[in-house]
Design an enzyme around this catalytic site. Structure first.
Site, short mmCIF file in Angstrom:
data_model
loop_
_atom_site.label_atom_id
_atom_site.label_comp_id
_atom_site.label_asym_id
_atom_site.label_seq_id
_atom_site.Cartn_x
_atom_site.Cartn_y
_atom_site.Cartn_z
CG ASP A 493 21.55 -47.26 143.63
OD1 ASP A 493 23.11 -47.12 144.33
OD2 ASP A 493 20.76 -46.72 143.30
CG ASP A 563 21.69 -40.88 141.31
OD1 ASP A 563 21.54 -41.81 140.28
OD2 ASP A 563 21.46 -40.79 142.66
C1 GLA Z 1 19.94 -44.06 143.29
C2 GLA Z 1 20.49 -44.26 141.93
C3 GLA Z 1 19.50 -44.06 140.75
C4 GLA Z 1 17.95 -45.02 141.60
C5 GLA Z 1 17.61 -44.76 142.80
C6 GLA Z 1 16.69 -45.32 142.95
O1 GLA Z 1 19.73 -42.95 144.25
O2 GLA Z 1 21.63 -43.52 141.71
O3 GLA Z 1 19.38 -44.35 140.06
O4 GLA Z 1 18.58 -46.23 140.83
O5 GLA Z 1 18.76 -45.04 143.71
O6 GLA Z 1 16.08 -45.59 145.06
#
Ligand code: GLA
Length: 755
Positions: A493, A563
């Site tokens: 990420d 997301d």
């Molecule tokens: C980001 C990702 C999510 C999740 C969060 C965790 O927003 O896109 O899918 O993994 O971080 O903190």
């Protein structure tokens, strides 16, 4: 460069590049979209001094003109070999205001002479000179690759233009290598990979993708008028605001399956730029590479700078054909393990279920439930490390939290494996919370300008990966993690963009090299990690779809598009995503309803069908599911597995786009061998007794027979169980779809042989 395939893979596996040329020739035949099984051909005519690249449905021609410039002559539909081009001659200028250097379309032009159009290269020399005029020196053809060396008229600045053409799709990969053979350093202020010149005209339309967090990949379109349109990221990373992809066709063409389309994508996960310019003589030029905003790469004598790859192609099969060519190209040439990247396993992710509140017992419980519905990979998301109980602390401390996992990760991983699933873990290696052991030890490791504020986003700062010590630390930390436990998958990420991008440890003139060195090190880490742990798969995520591009896709097996997991919103995001990227890497989770995104309630079946258009995952809190939910999920995951190859590898046709407020949307996927077709249909809301629009399928063999089954939902009573491809394409299918937020899915299996 003799092959367009992933060079890094060749290096890792120590397979000579020519093997890939053979692999390309042996690739399976294209199906039903006009892509001819073919070989690429690159020729140079020494009489006319013309280069000609032919592959698939494309021909691209350029020549050396009387000023030793590389002049673009043609890029478009494949021309017969018998067509000959006359030698290139620069175009006349326009009065005293636009000299020939501006009116002559060039493949690569430096800022010098009277250049007013977008330059590909701009350099400031130590003596103050900023004039640079490149001329042809030599060239080399090597299989499917061509390199042309250019040099400044007096200075020892060399630029090698590199071309590689893919025999199957006709997509051309271009880049430029700038070499300093002078005796002093100089600063490169703009470095593009290439300029693509369209046939001269003023009737073009541009499509591109815009977005933001939780709303990625909106398809935009606008006419290309005189002037310049800039698509870009200034954020140090790819960004969700623009994606480095474009498609240009003739303005007003409403047929998604016919008509000329020139399309392209940049392979770069840092600040990037694509400039589209219609100049004074109605020449549309498309240039791209490193973003020139705040750019300044100090190049020492003897060093070279290679630009990102800029890929572009042509089709006469409309925007649908352009997407399909890109999908095929990504699967066959870009992704790790191409041309045979593994199909995506059905994945479970804990994030929306447990947030930061992860522990051994809770994750084991979820894992058991996930396995019971047919999930193949269990991924524990954020929260397992350091003091990570909220997003205020812990990033950088990549060791297991002893309160949450007193026995380490081993027992959970063993449990997941014993349930027949692979195990994945979330990491965000380029970031640090100031509240972390890492930051307390190495506050100097972050991007910053000394004495100036360090802006936090999500309570985190960006580690300066350009620093060799930070690079080494990230690599060894991840290597250790993967060596300590049997981890099969990383969700990598990246939850903020850059700010204050200072690099105080290097001399001021070199600080801006961070824009290139950071990303090169990011790629280098991914590459080395993959070489050391060849069975580990990696997902690229950046708070959703903020790092999706053809650069990162060379090193990652899948990407997280957004997301936003609302299944209806996702129809729009996924639609835009697949303009540029294959559904084979597009992760899509089924999450809870009503959704956190907008409180919308959708049936589980609808949510599954939305996600099944890409690489299926589940991200719901399984502890809240009813026995009926488990039964539905189990049935639908099983169904997905029977169509997965078609969805992930097949040819995508957008039957009805969920754009411009459309009440309906429908997609169709035809497997590469043409044997299976899958149709997904969605209805937002029925109005005034209008029936669901009839679906006219595409890409079938008119004379072959296809047997229809409804996977979910109903077709109208008079629909035949079996009919010809011509029937399904021309008579079409009526669905009994009525109400709000309804969905259906059909499969058609081709009976053996044509009738
Ligand atoms: C980001 C990702 C999510 C999740 C969060 C965790 O927003 O896109 O899918 O993994 O971080 O903190």
């Amino acid at each position: 460069m003799s092959s367009i395939r992933n060079d890094s893979a060749a290096r890792c596996l120590r397979i000579p590049a020519f093997v890939f040329a053979i692999a390309i020739l042996c690739a399976p035949a294209a199906h039903a979209q006009g892509v001819q099984r073919s070989t690429a051909h690159i020729a140079y005519d020494s009489t006319t001094r013309i280069f000609r690249l032919d592959a698939a449905d494309t021909t691209c021609v350029f020549g050396i003109n009387e000023h030793q410039e590389i002049q673009s002559l043609y890029w478009g539909a494949r021309l017969p070999d018998s067509d000959r081009f006359a030698a290139a001659h620069s175009r006349p200028g326009l009065a005293s205001f636009d000299p020939p250097v501006d009116t002559t379309p060039q493949e690569y032009v430096a800022w010098g002479g009277g250049l007013y159009v977008e330059p590909d290269l701009k350099i400031t020399f130590p003596d103050g000179n900023r004039d640079l005029v490149l001329q042809y020196v030599s060239h080399r053809i090597n299989g499917n690759g061509l390199s042309i060396v250019m040099k400044d008229i007096s200075l020892d600045v060399y630029v090698e233009l590199q071309y590689a053409i893919d025999p199957e799709t006709g997509i051309i990969r271009r880049s430029a290598q700038i070499e300093n053979r002078t005796s002093g350093p100089f600063t490169i202020e703009q470095a593009f990979a290439a300029t693509w010149n369209l046939p001269r005209g003023n009737d073009y339309r541009l499509r591109y993708l815009t977005g933001r967090w939780a709303a990625e990949d909106t398809v935009q379109q606008q006419r290309i008028e005189p002037g310049k349109i800039v698509l870009e990221s200034r954020r140090g990373t790819t960004g969700a605001q623009n994606n480095p992809w474009f498609a240009v066709d003739r303005d007003g063409n409403s047929d998604p399956e016919h008509g000329s389309v020139w399309f392209g994508a940049l392979g770069w996960s840092g600040s990037w730029e694509i400039a589209l310019e219609q100049n004074q003589v109605q020449q549309v030029r498309i240039s791209g590479g490193f973003n020139s905003f705040d750019f300044g790469y100090l190049l020492a004598p003897g060093q070279s700078l290679e630009t990102p790859y800029f890929y572009a192609g042509y089709t006469d099969q409309g925007i649908g054909g352009a997407s399909r060519l890109l999908h095929r190209f990504e699967i066959d040439f870009i992704l790790p393990h191409a041309p045979h990247p593994a199909l995506r396993p059905v994945l479970y992710n804990s994030w929306e279920a447990t947030g930061f509140d992860v522990n051994e017992a809770g994750q084991m419980q979820l894992a058991e439930k996930a396995a019971s519905i047919g999930v193949e990979r269990f991924v524990m998301d954020d929260g397992w490390f350091g003091e990570r109980n909220t997003d205020h602390a812990g990033l950088g401390d990549w060791f297991v939290n002893p309160q949450k996992f007193p026995r380490g990760l081993g027992p959970l991983i063993d449990k997941v494996h014993s349930l027949g699933m692979s195990f994945g873990l979330w990491v965000e290696p380029e970031m640090v919370n100031p509240d972390s052991e890492l930051y307390r030890k190495h506050p100097d490791w972050v991007l910053n300008f000394p004495g100036r504020p360090r802006s936090e986003e999500r309570n985190q700062l960006v580690l300066n990966l350009a620093r060799p010590d930070v690079r080494a630390w990230v690599l060894s930390t991840l290597d250790q993690l993967l060596s300590d436990d049997k981890i099969d998958f990383l969700k990598w990420d990246y939850n903020r963009n850059w700010s204050e991008p200072g690099w105080p440890q290097v001399p001021p003139g070199q600080e801006k090299n961070v824009y290139v060195d950071f990303i090169r090190n990011y790629y280098g880490i991914l590459q080395e990690l993959r070489a050391k742990h060849p069975n580990v798969e990696i997902e690229s995520c950046s708070g959703g779809g903020g790092r999706v591009d053809l650069g990162v896709m060379r090193y990652t097996d899948e990407v997280w598009p957004s997301d936003n997991t609302d299944a209806y919103d996702r129809l729009h995001i996924q639609n835009g995503f697949t303009y540029a990227y294959t559904p084979g890497v597009m992760m899509a989770w089924v999450t809870d309803s009503p959704t956190w995104v907008n409180n919308r309630t959708l049936s589980l079946q609808y949510r599954f069908l939305s996600s099944m258009q890409g690489s299926l995952g589940v991200g719901a809190n399984l502890n809240k599911w009813t026995p009926e939910d488990f039964a539905t999920a189990k049935r639908m995951i099983e169904q997905y597995k029977s169509i997965r190859e078609t969805v992930q590898r097949g040819l995508l046709y957008r039957l009805i786009e969920p754009a411009n407020g459309s009440e309906q949307s429908a997609t169709e996927y035809v497997s590469r061998d043409g044997k299976q077709t899958v149709v997904f249909a969605f209805l937002h809301s029925s109005t005034e007794l209008y029936p669901y629009p009839r679906l006219f399928l595409r890409g079938l063999e008119p004379n072959a027979q296809y047997r229809l089954s409804a996977m979910d939902g109903k077709v109208s009573g008079d629909t035949p169980a079996e009919a010809s491809g011509a029937w399904w394409m021309h008579h079409g299918i009526d669905l009994d779809l009525i109400g709000d937020f309804q969905a259906a899915a059909l499969t058609l299996e081709r009976s053996t042989g044509d009738r």
